[in-house]
Design an enzyme around this catalytic site. Sequence first.
Site, PDB file in Angstrom:
ATOM      1  CG  HIS A  39     -11.329 -19.413 -27.126  1.00 17.44           C
ATOM      2  ND1 HIS A  39     -10.561 -18.275 -26.992  1.00 17.44           N
ATOM      3  CD2 HIS A  39     -11.945 -19.308 -28.335  1.00 17.44           C
ATOM      4  CE1 HIS A  39     -10.714 -17.510 -28.068  1.00 17.44           C
ATOM      5  NE2 HIS A  39     -11.545 -18.121 -28.896  1.00 17.44           N
ATOM      6  CB  CYS A  90      -7.301 -17.132 -25.627  1.00 21.00           C
ATOM      7  SG  CYS A  90      -7.457 -15.495 -24.890  1.00 21.00           S
TER       8      CYS A  90
END
Length: 584
Positions: free
Chosen positions: A139, A78
């Site tokens: 993130h 990610c």
Amino acid sequence: MKLGRLFIALSWICVLLNPCWSQEVPDDKPNVVLIMVDDLGIGDLGCFGNDTMRTPNIDRLAREGVKLNQHISAAPMCTPSRAAFLTGRYPIRSGMVSNTKNRVIITLGAPAGLPRNETTFAALLKKQGYSTAIIGKWHQGLNCQSRHDQCHHPNHYGFDYFYGMPFTLTDPCWPDPSRDTELAIESKIWFCVQLVAIAALTLILAKLCHLIALPWFFILSLILFIFLLGYFWFSSYTSPLYWDCLLIRQHDITEQPMKAERTGSIMVKEAISFMERNREGPFLLVFSFLHAHVPLPTTTEFIGTSQHGLYGDNVQEMDSMVGKILDAIDFFSLRNHTLVYFTSDHGGHLEARVGHSQRGGWNGIYKGGKGMGGWEGGIRVPGLIRWPGRLPAGKVIEEPTSLMDMFPTLAAVSGGMVPQDRVIDGRNLMPLLQGEVQRSAHEFLFHYCGAFLHAVRWHPKDSEAVWKVHYVTPVFQPPGAQACYETLYCQCSGNLVTYHDPPLVFDITRDPSESTPLTRDTEPLFDVVIRTVANAVKEHKRSIIPVQQQLSELNYNNPWLKPCCGVFPFCLCDKERNISVVEP
């Protein structure tokens, strides 16, 4: 001549007096809606061959736009993948990589994050007059030196507005326990702490002024009680549910911990509200799904609706939310003036399982999955782009393209300029999408696993072949498996990978599932491919300037950096309790 001038004058008067007419004057800058799903496998979508999952809204995007069949993520995890997407640069250039087993930001207590000197496509478009927002998963880090500095907040990277999760979903985030009792206790405990603190301070002053004869031991005991209460409260809520599973609107925490099941609906409401506020445009909206990442929070409306358990239910719920965003674009009459892009950050997570129940995505015919930097299943993702009137409907492109390409593509459609002081690895897709050229601008694509180069893709300018050269491949566990079930993610280096000399060679056009490596006996160009790719690797490595590795050097847990809704450590709140989801 006079009649001509009179006609022009009357025309301008009509434009000024008729606002509807004036809004129809074409503007070269489209609105942009970028939709990124988390951990979605390319094989999960109907438009990419799945005939058992219902994804009608995403399939509609494919029919109405351009489908990129060889769309590649710059990383199989990610954090680095999204960093590359935002900046148009391999994550090795920004330092969003790691040479350890931790290849994503592991906690909101880590000071790691996208360096502030990196330029995102949001920053480029903001300079071109765009209103910009990211809704959903970030993130890319949050705090650096204190829990309040928010040095890696999206606002610092060109986004005017942020609502969503600064971290990522983890197993504790769902199913979430009822927090009504906790919230009530938290407010009472904090009230009690305040009373005790006031009492202690009053007694100290009275003692110093010789107004009372209480022993210091009693006063110090009160102070110690306050510290012990805070310590035990903090230690009793050490779960990531309380410290990582939270939502932020701009700089304010709205839920700590979050109620994951309702988050998707609130995110859609936020997206629709942003488009409505900025319908005069131009705007950039990045909708970054929490779906379809484990633990797969799904509303009861979609539980049991698919043939693929909770994962399938979650994907079908995600598709319905895509439909609501597309419907809002139509409702606000923005369809013909909005570029919509849909993708996933990397391949599906094969090892995500509970017993024999699969909780991760399906990558179709492609080998491998999330965490694998070379195999197609880890890095080949869906790519769909719709822009009515500017891009042909139903077109399919088999040429190699990359998530990094959105950076220069958005610069081109907005009239902006890519930075000239750094290497940009993405390429402008518009000539390929519009049919002005037939070949990808990428001759080589480099496939990293963390900080380690695992494979290279070569598409010669004078050939239809797409060669794939693997220098390193993961060791699947247990033997005979097609993923790394014993370690949850495949590793990038050490004794859990195989180093190939000579490297493995495949022709992706003939063998997309990478099932049979070529040899000198089966491929006359074997040595040419290896030699050409090796030279490209040398040239590529010369272009990389060493920087601090954010995901290894700064990727550690510091409890004092974790965000807090209220007074630390009494960090609980729910400001979304009475939220109503408004749809067009």
